[in-house]
Design a protein around this motif. Structure first.
Motif, PDB file in Angstrom:
ATOM      1  N   GLN A 148      18.051  72.890  71.980  1.00 26.91           N
ATOM      2  CA  GLN A 148      17.669  73.495  73.251  1.00 26.91           C
ATOM      3  C   GLN A 148      18.348  72.775  74.411  1.00 26.91           C
ATOM      4  O   GLN A 148      18.790  73.417  75.382  1.00 26.91           O
ATOM      5  CB  GLN A 148      16.149  73.458  73.417  1.00 26.91           C
ATOM      6  N   ALA A 149      18.428  71.450  74.308  1.00 29.11           N
ATOM      7  CA  ALA A 149      19.075  70.677  75.359  1.00 29.11           C
ATOM      8  C   ALA A 149      20.563  71.001  75.449  1.00 29.11           C
ATOM      9  O   ALA A 149      21.123  71.105  76.546  1.00 29.11           O
ATOM     10  CB  ALA A 149      18.875  69.183  75.114  1.00 29.11           C
ATOM     11  N   MET A 150      21.206  71.185  74.298  1.00 27.92           N
ATOM     12  CA  MET A 150      22.629  71.534  74.300  1.00 27.92           C
ATOM     13  C   MET A 150      22.866  72.895  74.930  1.00 27.92           C
ATOM     14  O   MET A 150      23.806  73.084  75.713  1.00 27.92           O
ATOM     15  CB  MET A 150      23.174  71.493  72.874  1.00 27.92           C
ATOM     16  N   LEU A 151      22.015  73.859  74.619  1.00 27.40           N
ATOM     17  CA  LEU A 151      22.131  75.183  75.219  1.00 27.40           C
ATOM     18  C   LEU A 151      21.866  75.122  76.722  1.00 27.40           C
ATOM     19  O   LEU A 151      22.580  75.750  77.521  1.00 27.40           O
ATOM     20  CB  LEU A 151      21.148  76.148  74.552  1.00 27.40           C
ATOM     21  N   GLY A 152      20.839  74.361  77.118  1.00 29.45           N
ATOM     22  CA  GLY A 152      20.510  74.233  78.529  1.00 29.45           C
ATOM     23  C   GLY A 152      21.618  73.554  79.317  1.00 29.45           C
ATOM     24  O   GLY A 152      21.961  73.977  80.434  1.00 29.45           O
ATOM     25  N   LEU A 153      22.201  72.501  78.729  1.00 31.02           N
ATOM     26  CA  LEU A 153      23.279  71.787  79.413  1.00 31.02           C
ATOM     27  C   LEU A 153      24.519  72.674  79.525  1.00 31.02           C
ATOM     28  O   LEU A 153      25.212  72.663  80.551  1.00 31.02           O
ATOM     29  CB  LEU A 153      23.605  70.502  78.654  1.00 31.02           C
ATOM     30  N   THR A 154      24.791  73.452  78.498  1.00 30.58           N
ATOM     31  CA  THR A 154      25.903  74.401  78.559  1.00 30.58           C
ATOM     32  C   THR A 154      25.692  75.403  79.686  1.00 30.58           C
ATOM     33  O   THR A 154      26.608  75.704  80.467  1.00 30.58           O
ATOM     34  CB  THR A 154      26.048  75.151  77.226  1.00 30.58           C
ATOM     35  N   ALA A 155      24.458  75.912  79.797  1.00 32.83           N
ATOM     36  CA  ALA A 155      24.146  76.869  80.862  1.00 32.83           C
ATOM     37  C   ALA A 155      24.327  76.235  82.236  1.00 32.83           C
ATOM     38  O   ALA A 155      24.889  76.857  83.154  1.00 32.83           O
ATOM     39  CB  ALA A 155      22.722  77.378  80.697  1.00 32.83           C
ATOM     40  N   ALA A 156      23.866  74.995  82.403  1.00 31.88           N
ATOM     41  CA  ALA A 156      24.001  74.313  83.691  1.00 31.88           C
ATOM     42  C   ALA A 156      25.469  74.137  84.069  1.00 31.88           C
ATOM     43  O   ALA A 156      25.870  74.372  85.215  1.00 31.88           O
ATOM     44  CB  ALA A 156      23.302  72.957  83.642  1.00 31.88           C
ATOM     45  N   MET A 157      26.306  73.745  83.107  1.00 32.71           N
ATOM     46  CA  MET A 157      27.728  73.549  83.390  1.00 32.71           C
ATOM     47  C   MET A 157      28.425  74.867  83.719  1.00 32.71           C
ATOM     48  O   MET A 157      29.292  74.917  84.594  1.00 32.71           O
ATOM     49  CB  MET A 157      28.414  72.889  82.190  1.00 32.71           C
ATOM     50  N   ALA A 163      17.966  70.805  88.158  1.00 27.68           N
ATOM     51  CA  ALA A 163      16.735  70.598  87.389  1.00 27.68           C
ATOM     52  C   ALA A 163      16.985  70.800  85.900  1.00 27.68           C
ATOM     53  O   ALA A 163      16.505  70.029  85.063  1.00 27.68           O
ATOM     54  CB  ALA A 163      15.639  71.540  87.888  1.00 27.68           C
ATOM     55  N   LEU A 164      17.742  71.845  85.548  1.00 29.42           N
ATOM     56  CA  LEU A 164      18.069  72.111  84.146  1.00 29.42           C
ATOM     57  C   LEU A 164      18.901  70.977  83.564  1.00 29.42           C
ATOM     58  O   LEU A 164      18.660  70.513  82.443  1.00 29.42           O
ATOM     59  CB  LEU A 164      18.829  73.437  84.042  1.00 29.42           C
ATOM     60  N   TYR A 165      19.879  70.504  84.337  1.00 29.53           N
ATOM     61  CA  TYR A 165      20.752  69.417  83.888  1.00 29.53           C
ATOM     62  C   TYR A 165      19.943  68.170  83.557  1.00 29.53           C
ATOM     63  O   TYR A 165      20.073  67.591  82.476  1.00 29.53           O
ATOM     64  CB  TYR A 165      21.775  69.137  84.980  1.00 29.53           C
ATOM     65  N   GLN A 212      27.642  60.222  75.366  1.00 28.85           N
ATOM     66  CA  GLN A 212      28.955  60.760  75.025  1.00 28.85           C
ATOM     67  C   GLN A 212      28.931  62.282  74.990  1.00 28.85           C
ATOM     68  O   GLN A 212      29.874  62.941  75.438  1.00 28.85           O
ATOM     69  CB  GLN A 212      29.406  60.212  73.678  1.00 28.85           C
ATOM     70  N   SER A 213      27.857  62.867  74.473  1.00 29.24           N
ATOM     71  CA  SER A 213      27.738  64.324  74.450  1.00 29.24           C
ATOM     72  C   SER A 213      27.666  64.886  75.862  1.00 29.24           C
ATOM     73  O   SER A 213      28.304  65.903  76.173  1.00 29.24           O
ATOM     74  CB  SER A 213      26.484  64.742  73.668  1.00 29.24           C
ATOM     75  N   VAL A 214      26.914  64.228  76.732  1.00 34.61           N
ATOM     76  CA  VAL A 214      26.801  64.670  78.125  1.00 34.61           C
ATOM     77  C   VAL A 214      28.172  64.637  78.798  1.00 34.61           C
ATOM     78  O   VAL A 214      28.545  65.547  79.545  1.00 34.61           O
ATOM     79  CB  VAL A 214      25.793  63.804  78.896  1.00 34.61           C
TER      80      VAL A 214
END
Length: 298
Positions: free
Chosen positions: A8-17, A233-235, A245-247
């Motif tokens: 979920q965090a990976m999907l959320g971070l992708t959306a934020a970027m 906020a999502l980020y 490293q993933s971030v």
């Protein structure tokens, strides 16, 4: 680490970027000055984060000390200047060129780190810095004609100045050491808004706002609430679940999506030299930031 939360965090971070990567396109369609757009972005983004924090029972300044609050306020002021410069860069050159020049910021921090933090520069990082500088030169268009195109000069310089400002924000944040990232960002947005208000009163014809079209006002709301408040906020809610490293790798979805979307929606393709420069900037930045410290001297 919980696998479900990590996904979920990976999907959320992708959306934020991806959201961050579209801001240059939105700027093209907002008939407001860069100062007014920056003020609206800061005010609406801060409002969103204040409401977001209030919903979680948190208040400013949170756990921050007076010293941290002072440094964050200063960095917020510089952030406001950075926004004006970047939005002006979008007006004077393509979104792709402005975005890539702005992403010189990690290289600027890298080169200043020995002086400011006493950090040692490895051979790999020096090579990465040289590659990004070469890439910026190629992206600017100088390789196409042997000199910097007249139409790009102002945009490139403005984007580089914005990169220096954002590098200063990153350096000040590092010195501050505030652990509450959401509260720190909210304070920075409030400081940026406070700086921009007197600037607007001195330099803008505020009565002209009455003549701004409805589309621009609606897009301003999107930039403020979605690109700033919601995306921040999502980020911050996602990075807690992912390794550094993933971030660092996910952060480069922003410029890559900006390049692709500006070509798709604004018809702003890069030349062959520009594409090579983009590959150098993004590739070198990823190698410099994302590889483990154990590979530093390889």
């Amino acid at each position: 680490m919980d696998t479900r939360h990590k996904k979920q965090a990976m999907l959320g971070l992708t959306a934020a970027m991806l959201i961050f990567g579209t801001i240059g396109i939105f700027r093209r369609y907002i008939a407001l000055s860069s100062g007014m757009l920056s003020f609206g972005r800061g005010a609406l983004g801060a409002l969103y984060l204040l409401l977001w924090m209030h919903g979680r029972g948190r208040r400013l300044p949170g756990s921050m000390t007076r010293r941290q609050t002072g440094w964050l306020t200063l960095s917020g002021v510089i952030m406001g200047i950075n926004w004006i410069l970047l939005f002006e860069a979008y007006r004077h050159t393509t979104v792709a060129i402005a975005t890539l020049c702005f992403y010189m910021q990690p290289t600027i921090v890298l080169l200043l780190s020995p002086l400011l933090f006493g950090e040692r520069l490895s051979r790999r990082k020096l090579l990465c810095a040289a590659a990004t500088i070469l890439g910026m030169g190629l992206v600017s268009g100088i390789a196409d004609s042997g000199r910097l195109p007249a139409g790009n000069t102002a945009g490139v310089l403005l984007a580089l100045c914005a990169a220096f400002c954002y590098a200063a924000v990153v350096i000040l944040n590092k010195k501050t050491g505030a652990e509450d990232a959401e509260a720190a960002t909210c304070l920075q947005l409030l400081a940026a808004t406070a700086l921009l208000l007197p600037w607007l009163l001195l330099t803008e014809d505020l009565a002209g706002l009455l003549a701004v079209d409805l589309r621009s006002l609606l897009l301003l709301l999107v930039v403020g609430f979605v690109h700033t408040g919601f995306a921040y906020a999502l980020y911050f809610s996602c990075i807690a679940w992912l390794p550094a490293q993933s971030v660092a790798i996910f952060a480069y979805i922003d410029p890559v999506s900006a390049l692709l979307l500006s070509a798709l929606f604004l018809r702003e393709p890069l030349s062959v030299w520009g594409m090579l420069g983009a590959a150098l900037i993004l590739g070198a930045a990823i190698v410099s930031e994302a590889l483990p410290a154990s590979q530093e001297n390889r």
